[in-house]
Design a protein around this motif. Structure first.
Motif, PDB file in Angstrom:
ATOM      1  N   SER A   1       0.876  -1.172   0.000  1.00 14.35           N
ATOM      2  CA  SER A   1       0.000   0.000   0.000  1.00 14.35           C
ATOM      3  C   SER A   1       0.914   1.223   0.000  1.00 14.35           C
ATOM      4  O   SER A   1       2.126   1.088   0.199  1.00 14.35           O
ATOM      5  N   ILE A   2       0.346   2.387  -0.202  1.00 14.10           N
ATOM      6  CA  ILE A   2       1.206   3.565  -0.300  1.00 14.10           C
ATOM      7  C   ILE A   2       1.901   3.841   1.036  1.00 14.10           C
ATOM      8  O   ILE A   2       3.065   4.205   1.079  1.00 14.10           O
ATOM      9  N   ASP A   3       1.190   3.637   2.127  1.00 16.70           N
ATOM     10  CA  ASP A   3       1.770   3.926   3.437  1.00 16.70           C
ATOM     11  C   ASP A   3       2.761   2.873   3.915  1.00 16.70           C
ATOM     12  O   ASP A   3       3.431   3.072   4.923  1.00 16.70           O
ATOM     13  N   GLY A   4       2.817   1.745   3.210  1.00 17.26           N
ATOM     14  CA  GLY A   4       3.724   0.691   3.644  1.00 17.26           C
ATOM     15  C   GLY A   4       3.210  -0.654   3.179  1.00 17.26           C
ATOM     16  O   GLY A   4       2.478  -0.728   2.193  1.00 17.26           O
ATOM     17  N   ALA A   5       3.587  -1.707   3.869  1.00 18.50           N
ATOM     18  CA  ALA A   5       3.117  -3.032   3.469  1.00 18.50           C
ATOM     19  C   ALA A   5       2.815  -3.868   4.700  1.00 18.50           C
ATOM     20  O   ALA A   5       3.504  -3.785   5.714  1.00 18.50           O
ATOM     21  N   LEU A   6       1.756  -4.648   4.564  1.00 18.71           N
ATOM     22  CA  LEU A   6       1.448  -5.662   5.568  1.00 18.71           C
ATOM     23  C   LEU A   6       2.128  -6.929   5.072  1.00 18.71           C
ATOM     24  O   LEU A   6       1.955  -7.311   3.905  1.00 18.71           O
ATOM     25  N   TRP A   7       2.944  -7.526   5.929  1.00 19.60           N
ATOM     26  CA  TRP A   7       3.777  -8.639   5.467  1.00 19.60           C
ATOM     27  C   TRP A   7       3.627  -9.796   6.451  1.00 19.60           C
ATOM     28  O   TRP A   7       3.683  -9.581   7.663  1.00 19.60           O
ATOM     29  N   TYR A   8       3.414 -10.981   5.911  1.00 12.54           N
ATOM     30  CA  TYR A   8       3.254 -12.175   6.752  1.00 12.54           C
ATOM     31  C   TYR A   8       4.388 -13.147   6.464  1.00 12.54           C
ATOM     32  O   TYR A   8       4.803 -13.293   5.318  1.00 12.54           O
ATOM     33  N   ARG A   9       4.833 -13.818   7.499  1.00 16.29           N
ATOM     34  CA  ARG A   9       5.780 -14.924   7.318  1.00 16.29           C
ATOM     35  C   ARG A   9       5.325 -16.071   8.206  1.00 16.29           C
ATOM     36  O   ARG A   9       4.963 -15.851   9.368  1.00 16.29           O
ATOM     37  N   SER A  10       5.370 -17.268   7.660  1.00 17.27           N
ATOM     38  CA  SER A  10       4.974 -18.437   8.446  1.00 17.27           C
ATOM     39  C   SER A  10       6.039 -19.507   8.296  1.00 17.27           C
ATOM     40  O   SER A  10       6.623 -19.668   7.227  1.00 17.27           O
ATOM     41  N   ARG A  11       6.322 -20.221   9.368  1.00 15.39           N
ATOM     42  CA  ARG A  11       7.317 -21.311   9.293  1.00 15.39           C
ATOM     43  C   ARG A  11       6.974 -22.379  10.318  1.00 15.39           C
ATOM     44  O   ARG A  11       6.282 -22.096  11.313  1.00 15.39           O
ATOM     45  N   PRO A  12       7.459 -23.590  10.093  1.00  8.68           N
ATOM     46  CA  PRO A  12       7.130 -24.669  11.038  1.00  8.68           C
ATOM     47  C   PRO A  12       7.716 -24.374  12.419  1.00  8.68           C
ATOM     48  O   PRO A  12       8.776 -23.761  12.524  1.00  8.68           O
ATOM     49  N   ASN A  13       7.005 -24.820  13.437  1.00  7.86           N
ATOM     50  CA  ASN A  13       7.483 -24.701  14.803  1.00  7.86           C
ATOM     51  C   ASN A  13       8.106 -26.037  15.170  1.00  7.86           C
ATOM     52  O   ASN A  13       7.399 -26.971  15.542  1.00  7.86           O
ATOM     53  N   GLY A  14       9.425 -26.165  15.002  1.00  7.05           N
ATOM     54  CA  GLY A  14      10.084 -27.465  15.218  1.00  7.05           C
ATOM     55  C   GLY A  14       9.601 -28.466  14.185  1.00  7.05           C
ATOM     56  O   GLY A  14       9.331 -28.107  13.042  1.00  7.05           O
ATOM     57  N   ASP A  15       9.455 -29.725  14.581  1.00  6.72           N
ATOM     58  CA  ASP A  15       9.050 -30.735  13.593  1.00  6.72           C
ATOM     59  C   ASP A  15       7.598 -31.163  13.791  1.00  6.72           C
ATOM     60  O   ASP A  15       7.187 -32.220  13.326  1.00  6.72           O
ATOM     61  N   ASP A  16       6.825 -30.326  14.475  1.00  8.85           N
ATOM     62  CA  ASP A  16       5.401 -30.633  14.662  1.00  8.85           C
ATOM     63  C   ASP A  16       4.630 -30.118  13.446  1.00  8.85           C
ATOM     64  O   ASP A  16       4.580 -28.914  13.215  1.00  8.85           O
ATOM     65  N   PRO A  17       4.015 -31.028  12.667  1.00  9.41           N
ATOM     66  CA  PRO A  17       3.304 -30.547  11.476  1.00  9.41           C
ATOM     67  C   PRO A  17       2.087 -29.697  11.821  1.00  9.41           C
ATOM     68  O   PRO A  17       1.565 -28.992  10.948  1.00  9.41           O
ATOM     69  N   ALA A  18       1.642 -29.743  13.069  1.00 12.14           N
ATOM     70  CA  ALA A  18       0.431 -29.015  13.449  1.00 12.14           C
ATOM     71  C   ALA A  18       0.743 -27.797  14.315  1.00 12.14           C
ATOM     72  O   ALA A  18      -0.062 -27.390  15.153  1.00 12.14           O
ATOM     73  N   SER A  19       1.917 -27.206  14.131  1.00 14.15           N
ATOM     74  CA  SER A  19       2.239 -25.986  14.867  1.00 14.15           C
ATOM     75  C   SER A  19       3.136 -25.109  13.994  1.00 14.15           C
ATOM     76  O   SER A  19       4.036 -25.611  13.329  1.00 14.15           O
TER      77      SER A  19
END
Ligand code: FES
Ligand SMILES: [Fe+2]
Length: 468
Positions: free
Chosen positions: A350-368
């Motif tokens: 957006s002109i005022d900046g950007a909303l930015w998301y990052r997601s990564r696994p929490n250890g080796d738990d596929p459900a976290s």
């Protein structure tokens, strides 16, 4: 689009299986460019920040010469992790176990406790021992790293995203807020959820009173985006030339005399600031308010939109905020709404900046997973807020923080529950609105299971778009 791409289904197992997490750790994370941190997090010599991914920990440090380096965060003596979190390490990195010390400038080993005793070890040579470095590069104010020494240059990897977003000059922005939530879902559930606008009608139904927004979506090799203007027609639509595509919200106004775009914008801006606290600012709120008094009710929609932009710029500049140097109306519209940068970040410019998301696994738990949400904003020099990282160890803690994003977070948990069901085998995607989700899983398949010929489909000229 090939037939196999049109019928693409992605397996539920991708969200639940430890085997897939292991496969990702081996074939995905070490082979891509990743956002590790933002340059403002290491402003001064000795500043460091750590980035943990796929069982690895990476140490980002500002050197005494002002460069930024990325090291594997592991002592070469007996493997102790060197640093946690962030801080300032002075001009060296000290291992707390036996006191070895490394230079921040090149990772060389500069101090060994009782070094004379090591002379009887024929394999010991201090000058051979260094913290191994990773590839590092910079774009949009982010520090990108890769564990793959042979990976293509970052600019090539990111193409065509910079072509769409560079004019926003996001390297000029700073964190307005930084929130991290641990969510009980697979990291890909987060990516999927923010990778389409199809969910807006049902999930953010409060927005429907401002008009419906059916989004288009398109993949370019690894990356993809969704948009709500037909990009090629955008410039013509503003100039009002006949036969061009209009933005959807304007289309709603045809034949609806009571539709007052000024009021819609004023209310929508107010609500955005209250519920999302991103993608705009006090300047957009003020600009939208001014429409009500400074633009006549009879003004056409294009006139209202142009005034909104003009007021926004006036408000921002009056506050000392630098407007992007050469950002045009066409740049703004062709940039779209939301970019998926493979594998694990999403950017909404957006002109005022950007909303930015990052997601990564929490250890080796596929459900976290660990979900970072960043609103990076343009500020007047000296008005940048101090960096504060808010951490929520579960979604309950996040309640009350951000009404809009909580609506999304509720879906994440519920999707992960559904992914475990015997009654669910695979995901399917809307052929117009969810091509970015489809593209994500297609590309992921190339990394996890692909071979040579599939590599060509990772290039930016491999386009996936809705059937005409
Ligand atoms: S493990 Fe670091 S000094 Fe021994
Ligand atoms: Fe959403």
């Amino acid at each position: 689009m090939q037939d196999s791409e049109r019928n693409y289904r992605y397996p539920a197992e991708h969200y639940t299986s430890r085997r897939v997490i292991e496969l990702e750790n081996e074939k995905l994370w070490p082979k891509v460019w990743l956002i590790a941190a933002r340059t403002e997090e290491v402003r001064n010599p000795g500043d460091f920040v750590t980035f943990d991914i796929a069982g690895e920990s990476i140490l980002i440090v500002r050197t005494t010469q002002g460069e930024v380096k990325a090291y594997y965060n592991v002592c070469q003596h007996r493997g102790r992790r060197l640093k946690d979190g962030s801080g300032n390490t002075g001009d060296s990195i000290h291992c707390a176990f036996h006191g070895w010390r490394y230079s921040i400038n090149d990772g060389s080993l500069i101090k060994v406790v009782y070094e004379e005793e090591w002379q009887t070890d024929p394999g010991y040579c201090r000058s051979d021992i260094k913290l191994p470095q990773l590839r590092i590069d910079f774009w949009a104010g982010w520090i990108w790293v890769s564990m793959d020494p042979d990976i293509q240059p970052l600019a090539q990897y990111l193409a065509p995203v910079p072509r769409f977003l560079d004019k926003f000059e996001l390297q000029e922005t700073r964190f307005a807020w930084y929130k991290t939530i641990v969510i009980p879902c697979n990291w890909k559930v987060v990516l999927d959820a923010f990778n389409e606008g199809y969910h807006v009608t049902a999930t953010h139904s409060q927005l429907m009173r401002f008009g419906e927004l059916p989004y288009g979506s398109k993949g370019f090799g690894r990356h993809a985006y969704f948009y709500n203007w037909e990009a090629p027609a955008a410039a013509a639509a503003v100039s009002g030339e006949p036969g061009t595509t209009k933005p959807t919200v304007i289309g709603l106004m045809d034949g609806n005399a009571s539709f007052d775009l000024r009021k819609i914008l004023a209310e929508a801006e107010h609500e955005r600031e209250e519920t999302l606290k991103a993608l705009g600012s006090v300047h957009t709120v003020n600009a939208a308010q001014r429409l009500l008094t400074e633009v006549p009710k009879e003004a056409g929609p294009m006139e209202v939109l142009a005034a909104f932009r003009r007021f926004h710029r006036e408000e921002a500049e009056a506050a000392g905020v630098k407007w992007p140097t050469s950002l045009s109306e066409d740049d703004i519209r062709t940039a779209g709404i939301d970019w998926h940068i493979f594998p694990n970040t999403i950017a909404l410019p957006s002109i005022d900046g950007a909303l930015w998301y990052r997601s990564r696994p929490n250890g080796d738990d596929p459900a976290s997973c660990i979900f970072d949400i960043w609103w990076i904003q343009r500020f007047a020099p000296g008005k940048e807020p101090p960096l504060r990282r808010d951490f929520y160890s579960n979604p309950d803690q996040f309640k009350g923080q951000n009404f809009f994003l909580e609506q999304d977070v509720n879906n994440l948990i519920a999707v992960q529950r559904g992914a475990r069901s015997r009654g669910y085998k695979s995901g399917r995607t809307n052929p117009r609105q969810e091509l970015a989700v489809r593209n994500f899983h297609r590309v992921l398949d190339v990394y996890l299971y692909g071979d040579g010929p599939d590599e060509a489909t990772l290039r930016p000229d491999h386009i996936i778009e809705p059937e005409r």
